[in-house]
Design a protein around this motif. Sequence first.
Motif, PDB file in Angstrom:
ATOM      1  N   GLU A  52     -31.109   4.646  28.804  1.00 39.60           N
ATOM      2  CA  GLU A  52     -31.067   3.825  27.478  1.00 39.60           C
ATOM      3  C   GLU A  52     -32.248   2.816  27.540  1.00 39.60           C
ATOM      4  O   GLU A  52     -32.618   2.016  28.450  1.00 39.60           O
ATOM      5  CB  GLU A  52     -29.829   3.184  27.010  1.00 39.60           C
ATOM      6  CG  GLU A  52     -29.917   2.495  25.825  1.00 39.60           C
ATOM      7  CD  GLU A  52     -28.801   2.003  25.359  1.00 39.60           C
ATOM      8  OE1 GLU A  52     -28.591   1.360  24.148  1.00 39.60           O
ATOM      9  OE2 GLU A  52     -27.617   1.835  26.303  1.00 39.60           O
ATOM     10  N   LYS A  54     -34.438   0.013  24.828  1.00 37.02           N
ATOM     11  CA  LYS A  54     -34.524  -0.823  23.673  1.00 37.02           C
ATOM     12  C   LYS A  54     -35.760  -1.741  23.504  1.00 37.02           C
ATOM     13  O   LYS A  54     -36.101  -2.287  24.550  1.00 37.02           O
ATOM     14  CB  LYS A  54     -33.245  -1.668  23.488  1.00 37.02           C
ATOM     15  CG  LYS A  54     -32.094  -1.087  23.138  1.00 37.02           C
ATOM     16  CD  LYS A  54     -31.867  -0.443  21.954  1.00 37.02           C
ATOM     17  CE  LYS A  54     -30.457  -0.087  21.624  1.00 37.02           C
ATOM     18  NZ  LYS A  54     -30.281   0.516  20.329  1.00 37.02           N
ATOM     19  N   TRP A  71     -34.707  -6.737  17.363  1.00 42.45           N
ATOM     20  CA  TRP A  71     -34.650  -5.427  18.062  1.00 42.45           C
ATOM     21  C   TRP A  71     -35.650  -4.434  17.011  1.00 42.45           C
ATOM     22  O   TRP A  71     -35.521  -4.573  15.878  1.00 42.45           O
ATOM     23  CB  TRP A  71     -33.436  -4.868  17.787  1.00 42.45           C
ATOM     24  CG  TRP A  71     -32.455  -5.434  18.714  1.00 42.45           C
ATOM     25  CD1 TRP A  71     -31.502  -6.404  18.455  1.00 42.45           C
ATOM     26  CD2 TRP A  71     -32.270  -5.512  20.340  1.00 42.45           C
ATOM     27  NE1 TRP A  71     -30.705  -6.724  19.827  1.00 42.45           N
ATOM     28  CE2 TRP A  71     -31.211  -6.495  20.694  1.00 42.45           C
ATOM     29  CE3 TRP A  71     -33.105  -4.891  21.193  1.00 42.45           C
ATOM     30  CZ2 TRP A  71     -31.068  -6.505  22.118  1.00 42.45           C
ATOM     31  CZ3 TRP A  71     -32.734  -5.120  22.525  1.00 42.45           C
ATOM     32  CH2 TRP A  71     -31.819  -5.852  22.945  1.00 42.45           C
ATOM     33  N   ASP A  72     -36.248  -3.522  17.621  1.00 39.30           N
ATOM     34  CA  ASP A  72     -37.125  -2.551  16.698  1.00 39.30           C
ATOM     35  C   ASP A  72     -36.339  -1.665  15.903  1.00 39.30           C
ATOM     36  O   ASP A  72     -36.448  -1.398  14.816  1.00 39.30           O
ATOM     37  CB  ASP A  72     -37.980  -1.573  17.937  1.00 39.30           C
ATOM     38  CG  ASP A  72     -39.043  -2.375  18.297  1.00 39.30           C
ATOM     39  OD1 ASP A  72     -39.574  -3.488  17.824  1.00 39.30           O
ATOM     40  OD2 ASP A  72     -39.533  -1.950  19.529  1.00 39.30           O
ATOM     41  N   ASP A  73     -34.963  -1.439  16.374  1.00 34.95           N
ATOM     42  CA  ASP A  73     -34.269  -0.421  15.594  1.00 34.95           C
ATOM     43  C   ASP A  73     -33.242  -1.220  14.538  1.00 34.95           C
ATOM     44  O   ASP A  73     -32.441  -0.724  14.056  1.00 34.95           O
ATOM     45  CB  ASP A  73     -33.553   0.563  16.534  1.00 34.95           C
ATOM     46  CG  ASP A  73     -32.527  -0.059  17.660  1.00 34.95           C
ATOM     47  OD1 ASP A  73     -32.137   0.440  18.187  1.00 34.95           O
ATOM     48  OD2 ASP A  73     -32.450  -1.265  17.226  1.00 34.95           O
TER      49      ASP A  73
END
Length: 73
Positions: A52, A54, A71-73
């Motif tokens: 994973e 992030k 966070w990017d997402d």
Amino acid sequence: MDVTRETLFETSTEELWAALTDPERLAEWFATEAELELVEGGRVAFRWGNGEEKGAIVEEVDEERRFAFTWDD
């Protein structure tokens, strides 16, 4: 949605700052590997042993007082 988390730690400011902002120290407790550009707008990458990954962007740095990222997402 915004999520803010505030936690009190019984340690020195210097020790806590290092644990949150030094990539090697982050890798000790948060992720298997960490990369961090400790400047506003800097890129952050976290990787875990299970594959994973992030990413994040540093939003604010006030040395030994505040470190904020999104966070990017």
